[in-house]
Design a protein around this motif. Structure first.
Motif, PDB file in Angstrom:
ATOM      1  N   SER A 122      61.529 -63.302  14.926  1.00  0.00           N
ATOM      2  CA  SER A 122      61.034 -62.608  16.114  1.00  0.00           C
ATOM      3  C   SER A 122      59.529 -62.824  16.185  1.00  0.00           C
ATOM      4  CB  SER A 122      61.329 -61.109  16.032  1.00  0.00           C
ATOM      5  OG  SER A 122      60.602 -60.520  14.965  1.00  0.00           O
ATOM      6  N   GLU A 123      58.946 -62.468  17.325  1.00  0.00           N
ATOM      7  CA  GLU A 123      57.487 -62.560  17.451  1.00  0.00           C
ATOM      8  C   GLU A 123      56.814 -61.665  16.422  1.00  0.00           C
ATOM      9  OE1 GLU A 123      53.873 -61.451  20.579  1.00  0.00           O
ATOM     10  OE2 GLU A 123      55.953 -61.446  21.280  1.00  0.00           O
ATOM     11  N   GLU A 124      57.277 -60.430  16.328  1.00  0.00           N
ATOM     12  CA  GLU A 124      56.687 -59.494  15.380  1.00  0.00           C
ATOM     13  C   GLU A 124      56.849 -59.974  13.945  1.00  0.00           C
ATOM     14  OE1 GLU A 124      56.955 -54.740  14.126  1.00  0.00           O
ATOM     15  OE2 GLU A 124      58.410 -55.619  15.519  1.00  0.00           O
ATOM     16  N   GLY A 125      58.037 -60.508  13.643  1.00  0.00           N
ATOM     17  CA  GLY A 125      58.286 -61.001  12.290  1.00  0.00           C
ATOM     18  C   GLY A 125      57.377 -62.157  11.931  1.00  0.00           C
ATOM     19  N   THR A 126      57.129 -63.050  12.893  1.00  0.00           N
ATOM     20  CA  THR A 126      56.244 -64.186  12.648  1.00  0.00           C
ATOM     21  C   THR A 126      54.812 -63.723  12.441  1.00  0.00           C
ATOM     22  OG1 THR A 126      57.663 -65.638  13.955  1.00  0.00           O
ATOM     23  CG2 THR A 126      55.405 -66.373  13.583  1.00  0.00           C
ATOM     24  N   VAL A 127      54.359 -62.793  13.261  1.00  0.00           N
ATOM     25  CA  VAL A 127      53.007 -62.239  13.108  1.00  0.00           C
ATOM     26  C   VAL A 127      52.853 -61.590  11.734  1.00  0.00           C
ATOM     27  CG1 VAL A 127      51.445 -60.409  13.908  1.00  0.00           C
ATOM     28  CG2 VAL A 127      52.565 -61.913  15.567  1.00  0.00           C
ATOM     29  N   ASN A 128      53.841 -60.814  11.333  1.00  0.00           N
ATOM     30  CA  ASN A 128      53.786 -60.138  10.032  1.00  0.00           C
ATOM     31  C   ASN A 128      53.757 -61.140   8.886  1.00  0.00           C
ATOM     32  OD1 ASN A 128      53.803 -57.645  11.259  1.00  0.00           O
ATOM     33  ND2 ASN A 128      56.002 -57.333  11.031  1.00  0.00           N
ATOM     34  N   LEU A 129      54.533 -62.210   9.018  1.00  0.00           N
ATOM     35  CA  LEU A 129      54.578 -63.232   7.970  1.00  0.00           C
ATOM     36  C   LEU A 129      53.218 -63.904   7.810  1.00  0.00           C
ATOM     37  CD1 LEU A 129      56.073 -65.057   5.955  1.00  0.00           C
ATOM     38  CD2 LEU A 129      56.774 -66.482   7.895  1.00  0.00           C
ATOM     39  N   ILE A 130      52.617 -64.317   8.930  1.00  0.00           N
ATOM     40  CA  ILE A 130      51.310 -64.968   8.871  1.00  0.00           C
ATOM     41  C   ILE A 130      50.272 -64.026   8.272  1.00  0.00           C
ATOM     42  CG2 ILE A 130      49.430 -65.931  10.264  1.00  0.00           C
ATOM     43  CD1 ILE A 130      51.578 -66.890  12.260  1.00  0.00           C
ATOM     44  N   ARG A 131      50.321 -62.775   8.708  1.00  0.00           N
ATOM     45  CA  ARG A 131      49.348 -61.777   8.228  1.00  0.00           C
ATOM     46  C   ARG A 131      49.535 -61.498   6.732  1.00  0.00           C
ATOM     47  NH1 ARG A 131      49.043 -57.690  12.637  1.00  0.00           N
ATOM     48  NH2 ARG A 131      47.458 -59.097  13.497  1.00  0.00           N
ATOM     49  N   GLU A 132      50.777 -61.420   6.299  1.00  0.00           N
ATOM     50  CA  GLU A 132      51.063 -61.156   4.881  1.00  0.00           C
ATOM     51  C   GLU A 132      50.572 -62.307   4.005  1.00  0.00           C
ATOM     52  OE1 GLU A 132      54.844 -60.183   1.890  1.00  0.00           O
ATOM     53  OE2 GLU A 132      55.193 -60.572   4.022  1.00  0.00           O
ATOM     54  N   MET A 133      50.801 -63.539   4.459  1.00  0.00           N
ATOM     55  CA  MET A 133      50.346 -64.690   3.683  1.00  0.00           C
ATOM     56  C   MET A 133      48.820 -64.784   3.688  1.00  0.00           C
ATOM     57  SD  MET A 133      53.149 -67.683   4.484  1.00  0.00           S
ATOM     58  CE  MET A 133      52.399 -68.788   3.276  1.00  0.00           C
ATOM     59  N   GLY A 134      48.215 -64.461   4.824  1.00  0.00           N
ATOM     60  CA  GLY A 134      46.759 -64.459   4.893  1.00  0.00           C
ATOM     61  C   GLY A 134      46.154 -63.462   3.928  1.00  0.00           C
ATOM     62  N   SER A 135      46.788 -62.312   3.823  1.00  0.00           N
ATOM     63  CA  SER A 135      46.307 -61.282   2.906  1.00  0.00           C
ATOM     64  C   SER A 135      46.483 -61.713   1.459  1.00  0.00           C
ATOM     65  CB  SER A 135      47.068 -59.975   3.162  1.00  0.00           C
ATOM     66  OG  SER A 135      46.657 -58.960   2.261  1.00  0.00           O
ATOM     67  N   TYR A 136      47.644 -62.295   1.140  1.00  0.00           N
ATOM     68  CA  TYR A 136      47.909 -62.688  -0.245  1.00  0.00           C
ATOM     69  C   TYR A 136      46.938 -63.769  -0.721  1.00  0.00           C
ATOM     70  CZ  TYR A 136      50.266 -64.201  -4.460  1.00  0.00           C
ATOM     71  OH  TYR A 136      50.525 -64.521  -5.766  1.00  0.00           O
ATOM     72  N   PHE A 137      46.651 -64.733   0.152  1.00  0.00           N
ATOM     73  CA  PHE A 137      45.789 -65.841  -0.237  1.00  0.00           C
ATOM     74  C   PHE A 137      44.324 -65.629   0.170  1.00  0.00           C
ATOM     75  CE2 PHE A 137      49.975 -67.923  -0.291  1.00  0.00           C
ATOM     76  CZ  PHE A 137      49.908 -68.543  -1.546  1.00  0.00           C
ATOM     77  N   ASN A 138      43.981 -64.381   0.487  1.00  0.00           N
ATOM     78  CA  ASN A 138      42.601 -64.035   0.802  1.00  0.00           C
ATOM     79  C   ASN A 138      42.043 -64.903   1.926  1.00  0.00           C
ATOM     80  OD1 ASN A 138      40.260 -62.482   0.474  1.00  0.00           O
ATOM     81  ND2 ASN A 138      39.356 -63.941  -0.972  1.00  0.00           N
ATOM     82  N   ALA A 139      42.832 -65.055   2.980  1.00  0.00           N
ATOM     83  CA  ALA A 139      42.422 -65.882   4.121  1.00  0.00           C
ATOM     84  C   ALA A 139      42.757 -65.146   5.425  1.00  0.00           C
ATOM     85  CB  ALA A 139      43.121 -67.234   4.079  1.00  0.00           C
ATOM     86  N   LYS A 140      42.353 -63.895   5.504  1.00  0.00           N
ATOM     87  CA  LYS A 140      42.679 -63.062   6.666  1.00  0.00           C
ATOM     88  C   LYS A 140      42.097 -63.601   7.972  1.00  0.00           C
ATOM     89  CE  LYS A 140      43.371 -58.756   4.082  1.00  0.00           C
ATOM     90  NZ  LYS A 140      42.914 -57.350   3.907  1.00  0.00           N
ATOM     91  N   GLN A 142      41.531 -66.666   8.934  1.00  0.00           N
ATOM     92  CA  GLN A 142      42.328 -67.816   9.367  1.00  0.00           C
ATOM     93  C   GLN A 142      43.691 -67.350   9.880  1.00  0.00           C
ATOM     94  OE1 GLN A 142      40.619 -67.466   6.572  1.00  0.00           O
ATOM     95  NE2 GLN A 142      39.782 -69.416   5.798  1.00  0.00           N
ATOM     96  N   ALA A 143      44.270 -66.329   9.227  1.00  0.00           N
ATOM     97  CA  ALA A 143      45.563 -65.795   9.666  1.00  0.00           C
ATOM     98  C   ALA A 143      45.442 -65.190  11.060  1.00  0.00           C
ATOM     99  CB  ALA A 143      46.055 -64.745   8.673  1.00  0.00           C
ATOM    100  N   GLU A 144      44.398 -64.421  11.289  1.00  0.00           N
ATOM    101  CA  GLU A 144      44.221 -63.781  12.592  1.00  0.00           C
ATOM    102  C   GLU A 144      43.982 -64.820  13.690  1.00  0.00           C
ATOM    103  OE1 GLU A 144      44.908 -60.656  13.227  1.00  0.00           O
ATOM    104  OE2 GLU A 144      45.386 -60.462  11.090  1.00  0.00           O
ATOM    105  N   LYS A 145      43.336 -65.920  13.337  1.00  0.00           N
ATOM    106  CA  LYS A 145      43.126 -67.000  14.309  1.00  0.00           C
ATOM    107  C   LYS A 145      44.467 -67.600  14.730  1.00  0.00           C
ATOM    108  CE  LYS A 145      40.641 -71.373  14.944  1.00  0.00           C
ATOM    109  NZ  LYS A 145      39.735 -72.372  14.297  1.00  0.00           N
ATOM    110  N   MET A 146      45.368 -67.818  13.758  1.00  0.00           N
ATOM    111  CA  MET A 146      46.700 -68.338  14.073  1.00  0.00           C
ATOM    112  C   MET A 146      47.481 -67.357  14.944  1.00  0.00           C
ATOM    113  SD  MET A 146      48.369 -70.352  10.820  1.00  0.00           S
ATOM    114  CE  MET A 146      47.681 -69.352   9.512  1.00  0.00           C
TER     115      MET A 146
END
Length: 281
Positions: A122-140, A142-146
């Motif tokens: 879903s749209e929400e699921g994709t947003v959450n996935l990108i945000r979660e990975m950005g947080s884990y790899f300390n790249a918030k 870049q995640a928000e830009k995507m």
């Protein structure tokens, strides 16, 4: 008194040097990452971590530069030995991965870090996935830009006034034909663009039969590009029992798209949805 002050200053300088050296060293030694999922690989690249990826599964086809990396296999064909041979620091996978439980157990027992990210179609699921990975790899950032780009793409999707019945056929030659039911990535994609799945009486995938095909009577047939090629194109697909008698067959309304692009539910979700919507018009 003077000696004590000198020792205190010296110890403080040594401590500062050690902390500075340690910090600099940690920044110059990148993680070695193995990705077991094409969507996660794409997100890693978007986070600026492509240079740290040392191996990927065969669904990791975008961006094309990932093709040069060592391949660890696909789904249940992935072995723990192939992954561990790349000496990764982190192995990333998703909860939708079809990697066998035995391989996952071996990886967890190896001492390597295995991180499983939750993936929802879903749209929400994709947003959450990108945000979660950005947080884990300390790249918030870049995640928000995507995420901003993703939402912009989805906002441009045209509104559907006359929903059509779409049916996805997974093909690997005419001997292997499966149709997609409810709660699959295809089902969710059809809903996202304002259309509906032609089959609603089962979940996951089931073998295609002429009886079920005629009962569903889809307006549009959707396949992966590789799948359509495996049955010799549209003309070959129309020879499959039942296909020519559906609305889709009669009108030759058969569309195909790259598999990872269509079902990845990653940063390009909006672009994939727009392309599919255009093709099924």
């Amino acid at each position: 008194m003077r000696d004590t002050s000198f020792c205190s200053v010296s110890c403080a300088l040594i401590l500062i040097f050690c902390l500075t050296f340690s910090s600099a060293f940690s920044k110059t030694v990148p993680l070695r990452i193995v990705s077991v999922n094409g969507t996660l690989s794409e997100i890693l690249v978007g986070l600026g971590l492509e240079s740290q990826i040392v191996g990927v599964d065969i669904t990791s086809t975008y961006p094309p530069s990932l093709e040069k990396l060592p391949k660890i296999g696909h789904n249940r064909n992935i072995s723990s030995e192939g992954i561990l041979a790349l000496n990764p620091d982190v192995i990333v996978t998703s909860d939708q991965s079809m990697m066998s439980a035995n391989v996952l157990k071996q990886l967890n027992s190896s001492g390597k870090k295995v991180v499983t990210f939750k993936q929802e179609y879903s749209e929400e699921g994709t947003v959450n996935l990108i945000r979660e990975m950005g947080s884990y790899f300390n790249a918030k950032p870049q995640a928000e830009k995507m995420i901003k780009s993703l939402k912009s793409d989805l906002a441009k999707l045209p509104k559907t006034t006359t929903p059509k019945k779409l049916l996805f056929i997974y093909a690997r030659g005419t001997g292997t034909l499966m149709v997609s039911g409810k709660n699959t990535s295809l089902d969710k994609m059809f809903t996202l663009i304002g259309h509906k799945n032609a089959v609603t009486d089962f979940t996951d995938f089931k073998p295609l039969t002429s009886e079920s095909l005629l009962a569903a009577n889809p307006d549009v047939l959707v396949l992966f590009s590789s799948g359509l090629e495996s049955v010799d194109g549209i003309d070959g697909l129309l020879k499959v029992p039942g296909v020519a008698y559906t609305n889709a067959g009669k009108n030759r309304k058969i569309v195909s798209m790259d598999g990872q692009f269509l079902t990845g539910f990653g940063p390009r979700l909006g672009k994939a949805a727009a392309e599919l919507a255009q093709k099924v018009k």
